[in-house]
Design a protein around this motif. Structure first.
Motif, short mmCIF file in Angstrom:
data_model
loop_
_atom_site.label_atom_id
_atom_site.label_comp_id
_atom_site.label_asym_id
_atom_site.label_seq_id
_atom_site.Cartn_x
_atom_site.Cartn_y
_atom_site.Cartn_z
N ASN A 344 -16.12 13.80 -15.36
CA ASN A 344 -15.35 14.53 -16.36
C ASN A 344 -14.93 13.76 -17.60
O ASN A 344 -14.50 14.37 -18.59
CB ASN A 344 -14.07 15.09 -15.70
CG ASN A 344 -14.40 16.06 -14.57
OD1 ASN A 344 -15.14 17.01 -14.77
ND2 ASN A 344 -13.88 15.81 -13.38
N ALA A 345 -15.00 12.43 -17.56
CA ALA A 345 -14.51 11.66 -18.71
C ALA A 345 -15.56 11.62 -19.81
O ALA A 345 -16.73 11.30 -19.57
CB ALA A 345 -14.17 10.24 -18.28
N ALA A 372 -24.22 11.59 -31.01
CA ALA A 372 -24.37 11.10 -29.64
C ALA A 372 -23.69 12.06 -28.68
O ALA A 372 -22.69 12.70 -29.04
CB ALA A 372 -23.75 9.71 -29.51
N PRO A 373 -24.22 12.20 -27.47
CA PRO A 373 -23.58 13.13 -26.51
C PRO A 373 -22.20 12.61 -26.08
O PRO A 373 -22.00 11.41 -25.91
CB PRO A 373 -24.57 13.15 -25.33
CG PRO A 373 -25.31 11.85 -25.42
CD PRO A 373 -25.41 11.54 -26.89
N ALA A 374 -21.26 13.54 -25.88
CA ALA A 374 -19.95 13.16 -25.35
C ALA A 374 -20.06 12.79 -23.88
O ALA A 374 -19.26 12.01 -23.36
CB ALA A 374 -18.95 14.29 -25.54
N HIS A 375 -21.07 13.36 -23.20
CA HIS A 375 -21.32 13.06 -21.78
C HIS A 375 -22.81 13.20 -21.55
O HIS A 375 -23.41 14.21 -21.95
CB HIS A 375 -20.54 14.03 -20.89
CG HIS A 375 -20.51 13.64 -19.44
ND1 HIS A 375 -21.61 13.66 -18.63
CD2 HIS A 375 -19.47 13.21 -18.67
CE1 HIS A 375 -21.27 13.28 -17.40
NE2 HIS A 375 -19.97 13.00 -17.41
N PRO A 376 -23.46 12.22 -20.91
CA PRO A 376 -24.92 12.27 -20.79
C PRO A 376 -25.46 13.43 -19.98
O PRO A 376 -26.59 13.85 -20.16
CB PRO A 376 -25.26 10.93 -20.13
CG PRO A 376 -24.00 10.51 -19.43
CD PRO A 376 -22.88 11.01 -20.28
N GLU A 380 -22.31 20.87 -22.35
CA GLU A 380 -21.18 21.70 -22.77
C GLU A 380 -20.02 20.90 -23.34
O GLU A 380 -19.13 21.45 -24.01
CB GLU A 380 -20.68 22.57 -21.60
CG GLU A 380 -20.08 21.80 -20.43
CD GLU A 380 -21.10 21.37 -19.37
OE1 GLU A 380 -20.68 21.09 -18.25
OE2 GLU A 380 -22.31 21.31 -19.71
N MET A 381 -20.01 19.59 -23.09
CA MET A 381 -18.95 18.76 -23.66
C MET A 381 -19.22 18.40 -25.12
O MET A 381 -18.39 17.80 -25.80
CB MET A 381 -18.76 17.48 -22.82
CG MET A 381 -18.12 17.76 -21.47
SD MET A 381 -17.86 16.29 -20.44
CE MET A 381 -16.52 15.49 -21.32
N GLY A 382 -20.41 18.77 -25.59
CA GLY A 382 -20.71 18.61 -27.01
C GLY A 382 -21.14 17.21 -27.41
O GLY A 382 -21.54 16.40 -26.57
N LYS A 383 -21.07 16.96 -28.71
CA LYS A 383 -21.50 15.67 -29.25
C LYS A 383 -20.37 15.03 -30.04
O LYS A 383 -19.37 15.68 -30.37
CB LYS A 383 -22.72 15.86 -30.16
CG LYS A 383 -23.95 16.35 -29.42
CD LYS A 383 -25.16 16.39 -30.34
CE LYS A 383 -26.40 16.85 -29.58
NZ LYS A 383 -26.81 15.90 -28.53
#
Length: 555
Positions: A344-345, A372-376, A380-383
């Motif tokens: 989740n982080a 860059a991705p917020a989460h690899p 859905e967490m976006g960039k």
């Protein structure tokens, strides 16, 4: 018909007892309580009790009271009352109705003490503390009756009233229950049930100068509140005999379905102290910065460190509820937060030991923006937007002049990929007067942004970085275990077990997107660990990040 919610949870002996009580009709509903003493902050051991009591009430669609067992005003404080409420809510629970205080019942408790005196079951004793210990006997020798044990009912009533009116000094006398000085259980050898204390109380002010003892108060408070299942830890097992004796001899509590106490094992966690007295000592002596120091096992400390409510609830579920005393590995707690944050982080980049890297063939003095991705693994967490320019910071440990094949970072004359960016090649470097590398000069391949290396070049390493022109300076507090010994309680003094490396402070940089990161929200700083902005010291113009947990178990 089941009284449980549809969600299936691991069973335990307490849930089995509750199921039997409901099925037999002994109880038609479940009413639990969480009864902390407001003499310190809650710790991870209390979290186990919170999850049990509030969790059972929720699962059985029952009720759970939050009750402060506030019978010792000298050690209590409204700050503790407020922090405990905050901790319970933060963990994801809420109590039934208004908050309860044992002090709400002081008038009733006084009347119950008078009832025991009238029944010849309590007396005012003038033995001092040392004499009382001497008369009590030992585990192998029975006690001796106090010379005041057979004082008449009338005189005891008069003496107790004088106690209430403040006509005796503190310690001059106390009200004791008349039970059995030969009992094999020390708590039954005429225990003190009221003592004199000229202390201001955070709820009742200066109304009282006599205060009931915890053991007298606790069972009556449970009964007044119609608690069905009184859940506590095993050290109160013997005290149950005293609780039952008190309720057995008071007219108001003769119902067959009255409160019953059940004991479970307390949480013992490696490298951790669970004694509020010892934790308070650490605070008082400034060994830690306060009850919410991120090295402390308090809920406030864990929250400040970036632990999530879900990770603590998961930990409490994994350790389970039994009567078996055992020592839980701290790695289990760390695994719960690591699994939560890995999922989740959001990701970000920070450099804790920065050296400058100059890309000599970068064409512009102005940085470009890389998405860059917020989460690899979670689109859905976006960039997030990363600035990338001619000068960046990398970690000092990520460059060597020469290295063996196991070293997967930047080596002079070799290539490495910058996370989410380009492939670079180290061309030369500069050092300071002590031989420490200060600047690395590189070239980059502008065809490699977001691509695998072309032409079959093998670029095995990936390192993190932060753009120098937009970097934000930050302090990083690397927290390790407060104690270097697995069982610090075994030592004569806690100082012997303290870990001198429990806090290491570093000065580095973070990517610009973190300037407004919310306090306590954990991020994975790629290749460094999980960190969160400190909830006290971090400001937009002076960022402070606490290390929550390493990326992998390191012990």
């Amino acid at each position: 018909m089941s009284h449980m919610d549809t969600e299936v949870r691991p069973s335990n002996f307490i849930r089995n007892i509750i199921d039997e009580d409901l099925n037999s009709g002994k109880h038609t509903s479940v009413h639990t309580r969480f009864p902390p003493e407001p003499n310190g902050y809650l710790h991870i051991g209390h979290a186990k009790s919170i999850c049990l009591n509030f969790g059972i009430a929720k699962d059985y669609q029952g009720q759970c009271n939050l009750r402060f067992d506030d019978t010792n005003p000298e050690k209590e404080d409204i700050d503790y009352v407020n922090s405990i409420q905050e901790d319970v809510k933060w963990l994801g629970f809420n109590w039934t109705g208004d908050i309860c205080y044992s002090s709400n019942y002081f008038d009733q408790l006084h009347q119950y003490a008078v009832e025991l005196i009238n029944k010849g079951l309590a007396y005012v004793c003038f033995l001092n503390a040392e004499q009382t210990r001497e008369y009590r006997g030992t585990l192998t020798e029975p006690g001796k009756p106090s010379p005041y044990r057979d004082t008449s009912v009338e005189e005891n009533l008069s003496l107790f009233e004088k106690m209430r009116l403040g006509e005796f000094k503190e310690g001059e006398c106390a009200l004791r229950a008349k039970i059995d000085m030969a009992s094999p259980f020390m708590c039954m050898r005429d225990p003190v049930i009221y003592r004199i204390r000229f202390a201001h109380h955070h709820q009742t002010g200066d109304k009282w100068c006599i205060y009931p003892m915890y053991d007298f108060t606790h069972c009556i408070s449970d009964a007044i509140e119609n608690i069905t299942h009184s859940l506590c830890t095993l050290e109160f097992q013997d005290n149950r005999r005293l609780y039952d004796w008190v309720l057995d001899h008071l007219d108001d509590f003769q119902a067959p379905n009255r409160t019953r106490q059940y004991e479970f094992s307390r949480l013992n966690l490696e490298y951790t102290l669970m004694s509020k007295r010892k934790l308070n000592d650490l605070v008082e002596r400034d060994i830690v910065s306060g009850w919410d120091d991120p090295r402390m096992p308090t809920i406030a400390g864990l929250r400040r460190r970036g632990y999530t409510p879900a990770s603590i609830r998961e930990f409490c579920q994994r350790i389970g509820i039994t009567k078996q005393e055992n020592m839980v590995e701290v790695a289990m707690l760390e695994a719960c937060i690591r699994e939560d944050l890995n999922e989740n982080a959001p990701r970000a980049m920070a450099v804790l030991n920065p050296i400058k890297l100059v890309i000599e063939n970068y064409p512009s003095e102005q940085p470009e923006i890389i998405n860059a991705p917020a989460h690899p693994n979670k689109e859905e967490m976006g960039k997030r937007e990363l600035a990338f320019g001619k000068e960046i910071y990398i970690d000092a440990d990520d460059f060597r002049e020469e290295a063996n094949k196991k070293y997967k970072r930047l080596v002079l004359g070799k290539e490495v990929r910058l996370r989410n960016a380009y492939v670079i090649k180290a061309e030369r470097f500069e050092t300071d007067g002590e031989g420490n590398v200060t600047t690395v000069y590189c070239s980059y391949d502008n065809e490699t942004l977001g691509k695998n290396p072309a032409d079959g070049r093998k670029v095995k390493g990936v390192i993190h970085w932060v753009d120098a022109s937009t970097a934000k300076p930050a302090e990083f507090r690397i927290y390790n275990r407060l104690f270097s010994q697995a069982n610090p309680a075994e030592f004569d003094t806690v100082d012997e077990a303290l870990n001198p490396e429990s806090l290491v402070v570093k000065q580095g940089v973070v990517e610009a997107s973190l300037v407004n990161s919310p306090a306590e929200k954990a991020y994975q700083f790629e290749r460094e660990g999980y960190f969160c902005a400190d909830n006290k010291d971090s400001k937009a113009d002076s960022l402070v990040f606490n290390m929550t947990v390493a990326l992998r178990e390191s012990f």
